[in-house]
Motif scaffolding. Sequence first.
Motif, PDB file in Angstrom:
ATOM      1  N   SER A 195       0.839  -1.198   0.000  1.00 19.41           N
ATOM      2  CA  SER A 195       0.000   0.000   0.000  1.00 19.41           C
ATOM      3  C   SER A 195       0.871   1.244   0.000  1.00 19.41           C
ATOM      4  CB  SER A 195      -0.919   0.007   1.228  1.00 19.41           C
ATOM      5  OG  SER A 195      -1.530   1.267   1.389  1.00 19.41           O
TER       6      SER A 195
ATOM      7  N   GLU B 294      -0.258   4.207   0.219  1.00 19.81           N
ATOM      8  CA  GLU B 294      -0.806   5.074   1.273  1.00 19.81           C
ATOM      9  C   GLU B 294      -0.210   4.745   2.635  1.00 19.81           C
ATOM     10  OE1 GLU B 294      -2.587   3.440  -0.935  1.00 19.81           O
ATOM     11  OE2 GLU B 294      -3.558   5.028  -2.129  1.00 19.81           O
ATOM     12  N   ALA B 295      -0.063   3.434   2.913  1.00 19.62           N
ATOM     13  CA  ALA B 295       0.499   3.013   4.202  1.00 19.62           C
ATOM     14  C   ALA B 295       1.956   3.453   4.320  1.00 19.62           C
ATOM     15  CB  ALA B 295       0.391   1.499   4.351  1.00 19.62           C
TER      16      ALA B 295
ATOM     17  N   ALA C 227       3.351   6.061   2.758  1.00 10.25           N
ATOM     18  CA  ALA C 227       3.339   7.511   2.938  1.00 10.25           C
ATOM     19  C   ALA C 227       2.974   7.879   4.379  1.00 10.25           C
ATOM     20  CB  ALA C 227       2.354   8.159   1.964  1.00 10.25           C
ATOM     21  N   ALA C 228       2.024   7.147   4.938  1.00  9.67           N
ATOM     22  CA  ALA C 228       1.617   7.401   6.324  1.00  9.67           C
ATOM     23  C   ALA C 228       2.761   7.097   7.290  1.00  9.67           C
ATOM     24  CB  ALA C 228       0.390   6.566   6.676  1.00  9.67           C
TER      25      ALA C 228
END
Length: 264
Positions: free
Chosen positions: A63, A65-66, A68-69
């Motif tokens: 992911s 997004e994961a 980046a988080a």
Amino acid sequence: MNTLAWIIVTTLAGGILSAAAAGLFAIKAKASQIPMLVSYAVGALLGAAFIEVLPHAINQSDSVEATAATVLFGILGFFVLEKLVLWRHCHFEECEAHDPHAPPQQAHGHEHDHGRSGLMILVGDTFHNFVDGVLIAAAFMADTQLGIVTAIAIIAHEVPQEVGDFLILLHSGYSKGRAMLLNMLASAAMVIGGVLAYFTLQFAQALVTPLLALAAASMLYVAVADLIPGLHRRPELAATAQQVLLIGLGIATIWLVSSWAHGH
């Protein structure tokens, strides 16, 4: 060399050898040369983060997004750690040691803080080197070429940081020999962190990708929050041009090493 050998060699170079080199540099070099090392380190850190570490973490992740988080969380985490004086790269008083125009008393804080500032330097530096060792190990366990680039970037910023640490220890009342010895002992934590992470991550492979994202966050935070503000103390055009050139040289070094590593 196998992965463990790479980790030991690079953490030794990044920790103990860079501390020894920084101590010798601090004794013999002109103060005006330290900002040049800092500029080069900024380029190496940014280059490693954006050219190698972050892309590799994204490619390995399920992911984006994961990942980046994780980078976002890492930057915030390093901010909090630095506020607690656990993560010691270069807070305000110590950063003055990098400034050749700073009066001596500014380079080490207030007189009554000498002993305490020296102790805090050693505690913070030991913790920081241990974390860097873990990040180097994670990079090597993902890919040898990535490990080499990550180690080079960390070594590049270790030298000016260790110069600053050495100067603070001298101002805290330590002799040159004792300051160098203590700095090298603190730097040995990088080897310990690397070796422990190697054996731990063999049984926790899922942690490698998040650790790469944290490595990228560490590089970005150190470059942007710790090192670049110090460069703004020299706003004149000639100094700015020199800084940009050296930052570019740091980025180019990482790009060349990366290209060479992927070609082998």
